[in-house]
Scaffold this motif. Sequence first.
Motif, PDB file in Angstrom:
ATOM      1  N   ASP A 136       0.832  -1.203   0.000  1.00 17.30           N
ATOM      2  CA  ASP A 136       0.000   0.000   0.000  1.00 17.30           C
ATOM      3  C   ASP A 136       0.867   1.253   0.000  1.00 17.30           C
ATOM      4  N   LEU A 137       1.953   1.225   0.756  1.00 17.66           N
ATOM      5  CA  LEU A 137       2.848   2.377   0.817  1.00 17.66           C
ATOM      6  C   LEU A 137       3.549   2.595  -0.520  1.00 17.66           C
ATOM      7  N   GLU A 145       5.173  -0.707  -9.552  1.00 18.43           N
ATOM      8  CA  GLU A 145       5.961  -1.750 -10.208  1.00 18.43           C
ATOM      9  C   GLU A 145       6.824  -2.532  -9.217  1.00 18.43           C
ATOM     10  N   PHE A 146       7.006  -1.980  -8.023  1.00 14.70           N
ATOM     11  CA  PHE A 146       7.820  -2.667  -7.025  1.00 14.70           C
ATOM     12  C   PHE A 146       6.992  -3.508  -6.050  1.00 14.70           C
TER      13      PHE A 146
END
Length: 293
Positions: A136-137, A145-146
């Motif tokens: 969420d962060l 993408e991470f």
Amino acid sequence: MEKKQRSGFILFCIMPTLVIFSIFVVYPVSMVFYKSLFQSSGFGGNEIFVGFENFIYLFSDKTFLISLKNTGFLMLVVPVISLTLALIFASVLSFGQLREKAVYRTIFFFPSILSFVVIGILWSFIYHPNMGIVNDLLTFMGLEEFTMTWLGERSTVLWAIALVLVWQSTGYYMVMYLAGMDGVPKELYEAASIDGANSFVQFTKITIPMLWEIIRVTIIFSINGVLNISFVIVTVMTAGGPNNASEVALTYMYEQAFNNANFGYAMAIAVVVFSFSIILALISNRLTERDIQ
């Protein structure tokens, strides 16, 4: 005569401790070494003496080798990171001009008093791919993408578990370092300041040398702590997955003993892990040893 009486009195005083230690430590450890030489189901069945066959098979068992590699990774990486952070945080809290020092000490130490099971469940939710704070962060910061399944990827699962172990242990060692720093004579820092030494020089030339014996102790504590805590954390968070990527030696030992009813083989794993931890502790103790002039 007085010397004999004194020796007898000392023996009388320590005898209860020796008896309890022998019953609950020496005897169980001895039985682990003994049982590792047998093929046994551990449930009252027949035991077959196989000698060192369990140990020979161990080092051709790919799953065990993976678990041993993962255990070694955690026992090397986690102490380095957690003890370094603990030393930095302790230094900041001890010498920094912070009015909320007591609050920060409590916050940092809090993870150390939580149950390992609670920590495992808590971080399982933090890493959750859909409801977890981490993803969420990253999404909130525009880094979608991470985002990933942190506990479901072979490339990230072990690092994710290492982070949990670092978070749990850093505050505990920070408190130990704080206690040591409080005992360092302030006159040493005052004299160093007069001589023109900056904060970094004071930290490296005064603080670390004065805390060296405590640092050596925390290294051994951390190595053995990782071995024990990782069993609970891995069991709760990943159960050794995905595809044994987070399997550690003690979870594999538990699986062999209670899931496969292969107690003799499990005891052989315990012996190897015990020896592995002792060797690491001796190496760290030797590497950090210094002559006191």
